[in-house]
Each structure stands twice: as structure tokens, then as C-alpha cells.
Design an enzyme around this catalytic site. Structure first.
Site, PDB file in Angstrom:
ATOM      1  N   LYS A  78       0.864  -1.179   0.000  1.00 26.05           N
ATOM      2  CA  LYS A  78       0.000   0.000   0.000  1.00 26.05           C
ATOM      3  C   LYS A  78       0.901   1.230   0.000  1.00 26.05           C
ATOM      4  O   LYS A  78       2.054   1.158   0.440  1.00 26.05           O
ATOM      5  CB  LYS A  78      -0.864   0.003   1.270  1.00 26.05           C
ATOM      6  CG  LYS A  78      -2.090   0.863   1.184  1.00 26.05           C
ATOM      7  CD  LYS A  78      -3.286   0.109   0.655  1.00 26.05           C
ATOM      8  CE  LYS A  78      -4.486   1.029   0.541  1.00 26.05           C
ATOM      9  NZ  LYS A  78      -5.681   0.335   0.073  1.00 26.05           N
ATOM     10  N   GLY A 178     -21.020   6.850   3.747  1.00 26.25           N
ATOM     11  CA  GLY A 178     -20.075   7.195   2.683  1.00 26.25           C
ATOM     12  C   GLY A 178     -20.666   6.933   1.318  1.00 26.25           C
ATOM     13  O   GLY A 178     -21.045   5.807   0.997  1.00 26.25           O
ATOM     14  N   GLY A 180     -19.214   7.835  -1.727  1.00 26.64           N
ATOM     15  CA  GLY A 180     -18.189   8.108  -2.736  1.00 26.64           C
ATOM     16  C   GLY A 180     -18.209   7.074  -3.838  1.00 26.64           C
ATOM     17  O   GLY A 180     -19.263   6.563  -4.227  1.00 26.64           O
ATOM     18  N   VAL A 182     -17.392   3.883  -4.079  1.00 22.48           N
ATOM     19  CA  VAL A 182     -18.017   2.584  -3.803  1.00 22.48           C
ATOM     20  C   VAL A 182     -19.448   2.766  -3.297  1.00 22.48           C
ATOM     21  O   VAL A 182     -20.384   2.116  -3.782  1.00 22.48           O
ATOM     22  CB  VAL A 182     -17.210   1.769  -2.763  1.00 22.48           C
ATOM     23  CG1 VAL A 182     -17.860   0.407  -2.551  1.00 22.48           C
ATOM     24  CG2 VAL A 182     -15.767   1.586  -3.213  1.00 22.48           C
TER      25      VAL A 182
HETATM   26  P1  NAD Z   1     -14.215   7.885  -1.691  1.00 24.94           P
HETATM   27  O1  NAD Z   1     -13.170   8.818  -1.211  1.00 24.94           O
HETATM   28  O2  NAD Z   1     -14.642   7.932  -3.125  1.00 24.94           O
HETATM   29  O3  NAD Z   1     -15.562   8.058  -0.822  1.00 24.94           O
HETATM   30  C1  NAD Z   1     -15.576   8.102   0.569  1.00 24.94           C
HETATM   31  C2  NAD Z   1     -16.788   8.937   0.982  1.00 24.94           C
HETATM   32  O4  NAD Z   1     -16.927   8.825   2.406  1.00 24.94           O
HETATM   33  C3  NAD Z   1     -16.653  10.424   0.675  1.00 24.94           C
HETATM   34  O5  NAD Z   1     -17.818  10.881   0.005  1.00 24.94           O
HETATM   35  C4  NAD Z   1     -16.498  11.075   2.061  1.00 24.94           C
HETATM   36  O6  NAD Z   1     -17.066  12.373   2.124  1.00 24.94           O
HETATM   37  C5  NAD Z   1     -17.245  10.119   2.935  1.00 24.94           C
HETATM   38  N1  NAD Z   1     -16.839  10.106   4.347  1.00 24.94           N
HETATM   39  C6  NAD Z   1     -15.587  10.129   4.857  1.00 24.94           C
HETATM   40  N2  NAD Z   1     -15.625  10.053   6.201  1.00 24.94           N
HETATM   41  C7  NAD Z   1     -16.936   9.966   6.536  1.00 24.94           C
HETATM   42  C8  NAD Z   1     -17.638   9.858   7.773  1.00 24.94           C
HETATM   43  N3  NAD Z   1     -17.007   9.828   8.948  1.00 24.94           N
HETATM   44  N4  NAD Z   1     -18.994   9.807   7.738  1.00 24.94           N
HETATM   45  C9  NAD Z   1     -19.654   9.841   6.567  1.00 24.94           C
HETATM   46  N5  NAD Z   1     -19.051   9.950   5.362  1.00 24.94           N
HETATM   47  C10 NAD Z   1     -17.721  10.020   5.358  1.00 24.94           C
HETATM   48  O7  NAD Z   1     -13.696   6.426  -1.294  1.00 24.94           O
HETATM   49  P2  NAD Z   1     -14.112   5.034  -1.938  1.00 24.94           P
HETATM   50  O8  NAD Z   1     -13.198   4.715  -3.056  1.00 24.94           O
HETATM   51  O9  NAD Z   1     -15.600   5.002  -2.148  1.00 24.94           O
HETATM   52  O10 NAD Z   1     -13.729   4.037  -0.757  1.00 24.94           O
HETATM   53  C11 NAD Z   1     -14.509   3.954   0.425  1.00 24.94           C
HETATM   54  C12 NAD Z   1     -13.856   2.967   1.384  1.00 24.94           C
HETATM   55  O11 NAD Z   1     -13.787   1.679   0.758  1.00 24.94           O
HETATM   56  C13 NAD Z   1     -12.417   3.311   1.781  1.00 24.94           C
HETATM   57  O12 NAD Z   1     -12.182   2.864   3.100  1.00 24.94           O
HETATM   58  C14 NAD Z   1     -11.580   2.495   0.808  1.00 24.94           C
HETATM   59  O13 NAD Z   1     -10.275   2.242   1.299  1.00 24.94           O
HETATM   60  C15 NAD Z   1     -12.416   1.240   0.736  1.00 24.94           C
HETATM   61  N6  NAD Z   1     -12.195   0.455  -0.473  1.00 24.94           N
HETATM   62  C16 NAD Z   1     -12.391   1.013  -1.697  1.00 24.94           C
HETATM   63  C17 NAD Z   1     -12.205   0.242  -2.842  1.00 24.94           C
HETATM   64  C18 NAD Z   1     -12.454   0.817  -4.211  1.00 24.94           C
HETATM   65  O14 NAD Z   1     -12.530   0.033  -5.174  1.00 24.94           O
HETATM   66  N7  NAD Z   1     -12.600   2.130  -4.356  1.00 24.94           N
HETATM   67  C19 NAD Z   1     -11.806  -1.093  -2.731  1.00 24.94           C
HETATM   68  C20 NAD Z   1     -11.628  -1.663  -1.456  1.00 24.94           C
HETATM   69  C21 NAD Z   1     -11.833  -0.866  -0.345  1.00 24.94           C
END
Ligand code: NAD
Length: 348
Positions: A78, A178, A180, A182
Site C-alpha cells: 500500500k 459514505g 463516494g 463505492v
Molecule cells: P471515496 O473517497 O470515493 O468516498 C468516501 C466517501 O466517504 C466520501 O464521500 C467522504 O465524504 C465520505 N466520508 C468520509 N468520512 C466519513 C464519515 N465519517 N462519515 C460519513 N461519510 C464520510 O472512497 P471510496 O473509493 O468510495 O472508498 C470507500 C472505502 O472503501 C475506503 O475505506 C476504501 O479504502 C475502501 N475500499 C475502496 C475500494 C475501491 O474500489 N474504491 C476497494 C476496497 C476498499
């Protein structure tokens, strides 16, 4: 204070800096036993270097478990970049990061994580070939988030079957933290399947927009821990499940995409003691790295590869939850056992 003795076993940890672009990054290779270390790049305005180091050490260890449990020929790694996503994301920064990745000679492959998207990965690709999650190109897999969401969606159904006897989502309520990359994809899948949603996000504009789109209940980031729902799906930051939040949960299942959801591994027992079935994060959220793996490995039929690996992952989650309930142990303990066994085996 970070106790480095709590992090045994990392093969290599590299601090990468570049004065001109302002790059400050840490790349951690936890294990290359199953293949080159692969895992996302997280870009966050960490307040202290210790916080960034803690994050990258935890996340790279989770990637070793994740890649092993998904049966990928990849090890765990990572990277974190200490920067503000709203201010510091420049092409020079990502090019400098790519040069640092390149110096590792293919022992680490980078893809996107929080704060980083496919377009940023395309800039990283100017200075290294050890990058995936690209938007274009002969083997480009694009944004892995929809595949992560698809895996979480299947995982939620399996967890519901183990707790209610049915995978049906109609009439079930899922609380999504969240919205975002995902979370938004997951909401779409859940709505399509007839689930009710309760949603939250720190980003008020995004929350309002999603609420309008689906006509569902939106709550504050604090309230999401107390709402009554069948499933809580954390899809934001890590470490959100601790003694205080677990005590307040009013759900049967925790199943979401966020990495490292548990503040400590003891929280898995707390959830089990409260009768809440926890789908271990590194199992349920491995869809994205499966998509990335197809790109790294340059497989001939990526769609078939991703489908086959996702089916295998879903079957493993089913096995983990079933065994946990039969043996009265936490799913985390079972999943770590299976993953650890696979680290020592040759990949299929
Ligand atoms: P992202 O940055 O696109 O979205 C995260 C969202 O969460 C944002 O809209 C943010 O405003 C919101 N957020 C942050 N803290 C918050 C809180 N305390 N309360 C409410 N909302 C909050 O990230 P993502 O790519 O959607 O990933 C989300 C999670 O999934 C992360 O932990 C990431 O490591 C994990 N993950 C993502 C993937 C992927 O394919 N993108 C794969 C495996 C794991």
C-alpha cells in the site's frame, strides 16, 4: 506514539520525497510471498507522519490478507501520499510518486484508493509501468469501485441469508456510510434490488444529491451508528467500529467496503457478543483488487477472470460466516486463518 514493534513482518517500508513537487509518500510492502505486492495509493492530509505510517502499515497488512483470501497471485502493499486532495493534487506530484514506485522495480504495483482516481493513475503511468486501475490503454481495468460495490452487494445478501434465512433485499433496510466511489455504486445496486436505504456522508452536498436521487432517508454522520436497520454498510474511512459505536449499533449485520473498519481486532468479539454478524472487510471488499489483478496480470479474458474470482470470493465469505456461526467464533478470526493458510500456498 506509534509502536513499531506492533508491526512485525513488513518486508520493506520506503519513505519517498521530492522537493520540487512537494511529494511526501510512504510505500509499505508487507508481503511478496504470493507475488508482487499490490494495493492502492491513499492521498490524505495526514496531520502527522506517524498517522500516515500507521495507516500504511495497517493497510498493507490487510492487502496481504485480502490478496490471499481472494486467491490472487499477489502480495500485500500500500502507499500513502501526505497531501490535501483539494489543494495538492498536481501532475508533478503524481509523476514523482511514479518515479518512486518505479525504483521498486515491480515489487510494488499501485492502483487507486481514497483521494486518488483513474486520471491520477494515468499520470503516475507516465513514470512507471507498475500501475493499474488506468482509464485507457490495452489492459486498462478502469475504476475498480463498481466491482468492489458488486462484491459488497453479494456479501450483504450472503450475510442476510445467514442471519434471516433469505437473501432477499426487498423490505430490508441498509444504512450506508459514505457515498463516494463505492458507496454510490452500492446504493444503486441496493435500490435496484428493492432495499430501503438510510444514508450519510460528511459531504453535505453529496448527501443531499443522493437523497434527491433515491428519495431515501438522510441522517447526520453521527446518527448513522444508531439508526434501526438490517445492515450497516461502512463505505468511508477506517477505524469507525470501536467500543462506543458498536454499543450503539441497532443492526444484525455489518457488511461494507471500508478498509480496516475495526479500531482493534477485539472489536470483532464485541460485535459477535452483541449478536451482530460482521463480514470481514478484507474479504467483502476484495472485488476492486480482483479487477486490478486482471490488469496487472494482463489476463486474456478480464471479464471472465473477474467473474470467476468474484464467485470464489463470495463462496469464501459464505464459508467464513457459516463456520463462524457454527463454531461461535468471530468471522474475523476465521477469515484470518483462511488467509494466513493461503499466504503459505502457491496461488492457483
Ligand atoms: P471515496 O473517497 O470515493 O468516498 C468516501 C466517501 O466517504 C466520501 O464521500 C467522504 O465524504 C465520505 N466520508 C468520509 N468520512 C466519513 C464519515 N465519517 N462519515 C460519513 N461519510 C464520510 O472512497 P471510496 O473509493 O468510495 O472508498 C470507500 C472505502 O472503501 C475506503 O475505506 C476504501 O479504502 C475502501 N475500499 C475502496 C475500494 C475501491 O474500489 N474504491 C476497494 C476496497 C476498499
Amino acid at each position: 506514539m506509534l509502536n513499531l514493534l506492533e508491526f512485525p513482518g513488513h518486508e520493506m517500508v520506503v519513505f519517498a520525497g521530492d522537493e520540487e513537487s512537494g511529494l511526501r509518500a510512504i510505500i509499505a510492502l508487507h508481503s511478496t510471498a504470493r507475488g508482487p505486492a499490490a494495493g492502492g495509493v491513499r492521498l490524505r492530509p495526514y496531520r502527522r507522519v506517524e498517522d500516515a505510517l500507521h495507516d500504511v502499515l495497517e493497510l498493507s497488512r490487510a492487502m496481504t490478507l485480502k490478496n490471499a483470501i481472494a486467491d490472487l497471485p499477489l502480495g500485500g502493499g500500500k502507499a500513502v501520499i501526505i497531501a490535501d486532495p483539494n489543494r495538492d493534487k498536481t501532475e508533478a506530484l503524481f509523476e514523482a510518486f511514479g518515479r518512486a514506485v518505479d525504483r521498486l522495480g515491480g515489487h510494488y504495483w499501485a492502483a487507486e484508493d481514497m483521494g486518488v482516481g483513474p486520471d491520477d493513475m494515468a499520470v503516475v503511468a507516465r513514470t512507471t509501468r507498475y500501475v493499474a486501475g488506468l482509464p485507457t490503454g490495452p489492459f486498462a481495468g478502469g475504476d475498480p469501485s463498481p466491482v468492489t460495490a458488486a462484491g459488497v452487494f453479494e456479501g450483504i445478501k450472503i450475510a442476510l441469508r445467514h442471519t434471516t434465512g433469505s437473501e432477499a433485499l426487498a423490505g430490508r433496510t441498509v444504512a450506508v456510510q459514505g457515498l463516494g466511489h463505492v458507496g454510490s455504486n452500492l446504493c444503486a445496486l441496493l435500490r435496484e434490488a428493492g432495499a430501503d436505504l438510510i444514508i450519510t456522508d460528511l459531504n453535505a452536498a453529496l448527501l443531499a444529491e443522493t437523497q434527491r436521487e433515491y428519495g431515501v432517508l438522510a441522517v447526520s454522520p453521527e446518527e448513522i451508528y444508531t439508526v434501526q436497520a438490517d445492515v450497516f454498510a461502512p463505505c468511508a474511512g477506517g477505524g469507525i467500529l470501536n467500543e462506543a459505536t458498536i454499543s450503539r449499533l441497532n443492526v444484525r449485520v455489518v457488511a461494507g467496503a471500508a478498509n480496516n473498519q475495526l479500531e482493534t481486532s477485539a472489536c470483532a468479539n464485541h460485535l459477535a457478543n452483541r449478536g451482530i454478524l460482521y463480514a470481514p472487510d478484507f474479504v467483502i471488499n476484495a472485488g476492486g483488487i480482483i479487477n486490478v489483478a486482471a490488469e496487472i496480470l494482463r489476463v486474456r479474458n478480464p471479464d471472465d477472470y473477474v467473474t470467476q474470482k468474484l464467485n470464489g470470493l463470495t463462496a469464501t465469505l459464505d464459508e467464513v460466516l457459516g463456520q463462524a456461526l457454527r463454531e461461535g467464533r468471530s468471522p474475523l478470526a476465521i477469515a484470518e486463518e483462511i488467509a494466513t493458510r493461503r499466504i503459505g500456498q502457491l496461488p492457483n
